[in-house]
Write an enzyme that holds these catalytic residues in place. Structure first.
Site, PDB file in Angstrom:
ATOM      1  N   SER A 105      -3.621   5.965   5.995  1.00 24.51           N
ATOM      2  CA  SER A 105      -2.704   5.273   5.096  1.00 24.51           C
ATOM      3  C   SER A 105      -3.265   5.321   3.673  1.00 24.51           C
ATOM      4  O   SER A 105      -3.918   6.286   3.279  1.00 24.51           O
ATOM      5  CB  SER A 105      -2.482   3.840   5.579  1.00 24.51           C
ATOM      6  OG  SER A 105      -1.452   3.218   4.847  1.00 24.51           O
ATOM      7  N   TYR A 148       5.837   8.228  -1.961  1.00 27.93           N
ATOM      8  CA  TYR A 148       4.536   8.137  -1.291  1.00 27.93           C
ATOM      9  C   TYR A 148       4.209   6.692  -0.910  1.00 27.93           C
ATOM     10  O   TYR A 148       3.783   6.418   0.220  1.00 27.93           O
ATOM     11  CB  TYR A 148       3.455   8.700  -2.204  1.00 27.93           C
ATOM     12  CG  TYR A 148       2.091   8.818  -1.570  1.00 27.93           C
ATOM     13  CD1 TYR A 148       1.842   9.757  -0.584  1.00 27.93           C
ATOM     14  CD2 TYR A 148       1.032   8.011  -1.997  1.00 27.93           C
ATOM     15  CE1 TYR A 148       0.586   9.885  -0.014  1.00 27.93           C
ATOM     16  CE2 TYR A 148      -0.224   8.131  -1.438  1.00 27.93           C
ATOM     17  CZ  TYR A 148      -0.444   9.068  -0.446  1.00 27.93           C
ATOM     18  OH  TYR A 148      -1.705   9.184   0.113  1.00 27.93           O
ATOM     19  N   LYS A 200       3.775   5.441   2.955  1.00 28.07           N
ATOM     20  CA  LYS A 200       2.539   4.864   3.482  1.00 28.07           C
ATOM     21  C   LYS A 200       2.759   3.438   3.992  1.00 28.07           C
ATOM     22  O   LYS A 200       2.122   3.010   4.964  1.00 28.07           O
ATOM     23  CB  LYS A 200       1.443   4.895   2.412  1.00 28.07           C
ATOM     24  CG  LYS A 200       0.924   6.307   2.133  1.00 28.07           C
ATOM     25  CD  LYS A 200       0.416   6.984   3.392  1.00 28.07           C
ATOM     26  CE  LYS A 200      -0.195   8.347   3.121  1.00 28.07           C
ATOM     27  NZ  LYS A 200      -0.655   9.019   4.363  1.00 28.07           N
TER      28      LYS A 200
END
Length: 248
Positions: free
Chosen positions: A132, A146, A150
């Site tokens: 992560s 992004y 995550k």
């Protein structure tokens, strides 16, 4: 010996994880898109089998699982490391296809690969380690896809832990690592990120404060081999005391 699958293993953090796993005595199935870099990894490190392919392709995912079972007979760990930063763009410039590509790599592929590996992982009492990021918990201007991906992967890890008591599922924040992704941030970030946000990454690079991939890579390898059931569902940093203790 345990068998561990590592995605995005041709370079950077993934290569370091695969290398450390093999040096700890694990059999490793390493996958990434670059056949040439994977071949170099297999030549350099004993105990690593490779399969080149795009992890968003169902055939690649099936091939990785099939190779692990055919070659070693079990799957004891899965490290979902493959990831991508693009698109670096403000939300008002978001394009659905760009976001879909990001989510396919960062969320859909690891979830789908995990599902394929789950019967073997259950049988082995194995571990799933999802790589992560700190941005799972905080926004960064220009990194909408992004950050969202995550955060989604972090939640997928928590759901997996709740649903699968026979395995251990952990999300790991690897820190700010000296990888190709960092080079991309330095190259394109100024056009979208806040000046302060972009300058932070430039400073980390210029002052030599980016982490060598081998450092968090070793810690993550230890999680893949030794994380206790009590850690399942957790979001941990590579340098948390409980993580570092696993490698000691």
């Amino acid at each position: 010996m345990p068998t561990v699958i590592v995605t995005g293993a041709s370079r950077g953090l993934g290569r370091s994880i695969a290398t450390d796993l093999a040096r700890r005595g694990a059999d490793v199935i390493a996958t990434a898109r670059s056949a040439e870099l994977l071949a170099d990894l297999a030549d350099d490190v004993d105990g690593v089998e490779v399969l080149a392919g795009d992890i968003t392709d169902p055939a690649t995912r099936a091939g990785v699982v099939d190779l692990a079972l055919a070659r070693f007979g079990s799957i004891d760990g899965l490290v979902n490391n493959a990831g991508m930063l693009d698109p670096v763009a403000a939300m008002h410039d978001a394009h659905a296809d760009d976001w879909a590509a990001n989510l396919a790599v960062n969320v859909t592929a690891p979830v789908a690969l995990t599902a394929l590996a789950l019967p073997a992982l259950r049988a082995a009492g194995g571990r799933v380690v999802n790589i992560s990021s700190g941005v799972a918990n905080r926004p960064v201007v220009g990194w909408g896809a992004y950050c969202t991906a995550k955060a989604a992967l972090k939640m997928a890890t928590e759901v997996l832990a709740a649903e699968e008591p026979d395995i251990t599922a952990v999300s790991v924040r690897p820190g700010v690592v000296d990888t190709a992704m960092q080079a991309e941030i330095r190259r394109v970030g100024a056009s979208v990120m806040t000046p302060e946000g972009h300058e932070r990454f430039l400073d980390l690079y210029e002052t030599g404060e980016l982490l060598d991939p081998a450092v968090p890579g070793s810690a993550i390898a230890a999680v893949a081999l030794h994380a206790p059931a009590s850690m399942s569902g957790a979001f941990v940093s590579w340098d948390d005391d409980e993580v570092l203790a696993l490698g000691s």
